[in-house]
Design an enzyme around this catalytic site. Structure first.
Site, PDB file in Angstrom:
ATOM      1  CD  GLU A 286      -2.585  -1.235   2.644  1.00 40.14           C
ATOM      2  OE1 GLU A 286      -3.743  -1.651   2.618  1.00 40.14           O
ATOM      3  OE2 GLU A 286      -2.032  -0.849   3.694  1.00 40.14           O
ATOM      4  N   PRO A 287       1.496   1.585  -1.107  1.00 40.21           N
ATOM      5  CG  PRO A 287       2.310   1.752  -3.307  1.00 40.21           C
ATOM      6  CD  PRO A 287       1.552   0.835  -2.391  1.00 40.21           C
ATOM      7  N   GLY A 288       1.624   5.015  -0.392  1.00 39.11           N
ATOM      8  CA  GLY A 288       0.877   6.274  -0.457  1.00 39.11           C
ATOM      9  C   GLY A 288       1.844   7.400  -0.766  1.00 39.11           C
ATOM     10  NE  ARG A 289       5.931   9.382   3.778  1.00 38.84           N
ATOM     11  CZ  ARG A 289       5.461  10.237   4.686  1.00 38.84           C
ATOM     12  NH1 ARG A 289       5.577  11.526   4.472  1.00 38.84           N
ATOM     13  NH2 ARG A 289       4.905   9.790   5.798  1.00 38.84           N
ATOM     14  CE1 TYR A 329       3.487  13.834  11.112  1.00 38.22           C
ATOM     15  CE2 TYR A 329       5.155  14.611   9.580  1.00 38.22           C
ATOM     16  CZ  TYR A 329       3.924  14.033   9.820  1.00 38.22           C
ATOM     17  OH  TYR A 329       3.153  13.661   8.759  1.00 38.22           O
ATOM     18  CB  CYS A 356      -2.813  33.618  14.636  1.00 38.58           C
ATOM     19  SG  CYS A 356      -3.305  34.932  13.545  1.00 38.58           S
ATOM     20  CD  GLU A 357      -1.036  27.963  16.934  1.00 39.00           C
ATOM     21  OE1 GLU A 357      -0.014  27.682  17.572  1.00 39.00           O
ATOM     22  OE2 GLU A 357      -2.180  27.936  17.419  1.00 39.00           O
TER      23      GLU A 357
HETATM   24  C1  LIG Z   1      -0.594   5.229   6.214  1.00 40.87           C
HETATM   25  C2  LIG Z   1      -0.745   3.872   5.728  1.00 40.87           C
HETATM   26  C3  LIG Z   1      -0.279   3.522   4.457  1.00 40.87           C
HETATM   27  C4  LIG Z   1       0.480   4.462   3.572  1.00 40.87           C
HETATM   28  O1  LIG Z   1       1.703   4.831   4.118  1.00 40.87           O
HETATM   29  P1  LIG Z   1       2.762   5.627   3.235  1.00 40.87           P
HETATM   30  O2  LIG Z   1       3.858   5.920   4.198  1.00 40.87           O
HETATM   31  O3  LIG Z   1       2.105   6.850   2.739  1.00 40.87           O
HETATM   32  O4  LIG Z   1       3.183   4.727   2.133  1.00 40.87           O
HETATM   33  C5  LIG Z   1      -0.534   2.246   4.012  1.00 40.87           C
HETATM   34  N1  LIG Z   1      -1.190   1.348   4.778  1.00 40.87           N
HETATM   35  C6  LIG Z   1      -1.646   1.646   6.019  1.00 40.87           C
HETATM   36  C7  LIG Z   1      -2.365   0.628   6.796  1.00 40.87           C
HETATM   37  C8  LIG Z   1      -1.425   2.910   6.535  1.00 40.87           C
HETATM   38  O5  LIG Z   1      -1.871   3.196   7.764  1.00 40.87           O
END
Ligand SMILES: *Cc1c(COP(=O)(O)O)cnc(C)c1O
Length: 433
Positions: A286-289, A329, A356-357
């Site tokens: 599950e790549p997101g980033r 972070y 405003c922080e």
């Molecule tokens: C956040 C998350 C992802 C995606 O993570 P990335 O760092 O964006 O690749 C995939 N699977 C699960 C279960 C997550 O919580």
């Protein structure tokens, strides 16, 4: 991101950043569509095996919108969603719902019902309570639902290294060491006429640079799957190993190539399948980033600057409302004055937002080209967890997200208008006004 320089200006996929800012306004998220496409293609091409079906599922929480999911579909990716909103986005994007994975530690009955109604491919059960609820809901909906169980493999991978812990206290999933819960869960799933157990889901962290962490995770999850299968006579045919593939924000980050991580992961899986005699049919990642971040940047207009003590501030027309990661972070970014690219980076500045922080800082300390009121600033690699974590703090409207390809731009998400910002607000009751 395909960026070039011409006449001192930054160009994104063939478009002048200054022109983009003038035409579409700032702040604005700009995505190089081709980079998204190439990364998706790379995942699809390299997470393949003769021993199992490899399926990358785009983790839509990184940047969820219809256009992203439509690209995921085009490139043969599935999607993972964590809420009703993300589920609905996938549905309306025309995703093949059979390739959607729905996870999360506290899904509501309403969310689960929708997921059943949409015939979501896999629902990831996070707890015993959820297993019982989903079982009842699936029975009522007369649906046979494929499920995974979220496990906590006791591996925590943060940025550079994994730490193997016996941490039982994660809010996600069921610990592989928690035999009582696992036994209980196996019983629920075995007795359920509505839930079809397929396997396990794990996710060990984000922004992981060491591919070895994923290999380690694979080993632990596979061994656990084998032991579970043997103990409970419940075949494990699907594994979802989660996301977390690291990207480069600054020179301090040295991620492995997508292709190399995938190849290593496939090799590790194939070895485990042979060694443990597993019956895996499908493995999901599950790549997101890794898909969204490198393809995006944010353009801001430079406003006032100020010398405060020794600190030279450059202020921009957005900030923590469109990118909370530095405040949240201490995330680091690179930036350029997109309208003064030929000048040397001779000034040490702090790039701060307009909220405003005091913590509303985009880059605490960086060398930057000299800038003036009205110049355009580009902050790179903001494609993931920027828009998706944006807020209306200080009543700043959400910026839009633009997709650029071959010198042409189109909105993936239009900017929020002042009208839309206020449309849900009601006046006080007339008699008390
Ligand atoms: C956040 C998350 C992802 C995606 O993570 P990335 O760092 O964006 O690749 C995939 N699977 C699960 C279960 C997550 O919580």
């Amino acid at each position: 991101m395909a960026i070039t320089k011409e006449n001192g200006h930054l160009y994104i996929a063939g478009m002048d950043a200054k022109k983009i800012a003038q035409t579409y306004g700032t702040p604005v998220y700009v995505y190089d569509r081709q980079i998204i496409e190439e990364t998706m293609q790379e995942f699809a091409d390299s997470f393949v095996s003769k021993k199992f079906q490899g399926k990358p599922a785009y983790a839509s929480k990184a940047f969820s919108c219809k256009a992203m999911l439509q690209l995921a579909k085009q490139f043969g990716l599935g999607a993972d969603v964590v809420s009703l909103g993300e589920l609905e986005t996938a549905k309306r994007a025309g995703m093949d719902m059979g390739e959607v994975v729905f996870h999360g530690n506290n899904k509501s009955a309403c969310e689960l019902q929708k997921a059943l109604e949409y015939q979501t491919g896999l629902i990831v059960i996070d707890s015993l309570q959820e297993a019982m609820l989903l079982d009842a809901l699936a029975q009522a909906a007369q649906r046979k639902q494929d499920v995974l169980v979220r496990i906590n493999p006791g591996i925590d991978a943060h940025t550079h290294k994994y730490i193997q812990t016996a941490n039982l206290d994660s809010k996600f999933g069921i610990s592989i060491a928690d035999e009582t819960s696992l036994q209980e869960l196996a019983k629920i799933l075995k007795n359920s006429g509505a839930l079809n157990f397929k396997g396990f889901h794990a996710h060990i962290g984000s922004q992981i640079f060491e591919p070895e962490s994923f290999v380690k995770e694979t080993g632990v999850v596979c061994e656990f799957a084998k032991a579970f299968e043997d103990t409970y006579q419940m075949p494990v045919t699907v594994l979802d190993l989660g996301g977390g593939f690291g990207v480069r924000y600054t020179d301090a980050d040295k991620p492995a190539k997508v292709k190399d991580v995938c190849t290593l992961l496939v090799k590790a899986l194939e070895e485990q399948i042979d060694q443990l005699d597993l019956h895996l049919e499908k493995v999901i990642i599950e790549p997101g980033r890794a898909i969204a971040a490198p393809a995006g940047l944010t353009l801001y207009t430079v406003g006032f600057s100020k010398m405060a003590g020794e600190k030279q501030y450059v202020f921009v027309d957005g900030g923590m409302s469109d990118n909370i990661r530095p405040a949240l972070y201490q995330a680091a970014y690179d930036a350029d004055i997109a309208t003064n690219m030929d000048a040397p980076k001779s000034e040490e500045v702090c790039i701060a937002g307009k909220c405003c922080e005091s913590g509303d800082v985009l880059i605490e300390k960086t060398m930057l080209q000299p800038s003036h009121l009205g110049d355009i600033l580009a902050v790179y690699t903001t494609g993931a967890y920027g828009y998706s974590m944006a807020s209306n703090y200080n009543k700043l409207a959400f910026p839009g997200a633009l997709f650029v390809k071959d010198g042409k731009a189109s909105w993936a998400i239009r900017p929020q208008s002042l009208e839309q910002l206020l449309e849900r607000e009601e006046d006080l009751d007339a008699d008390t006004l």
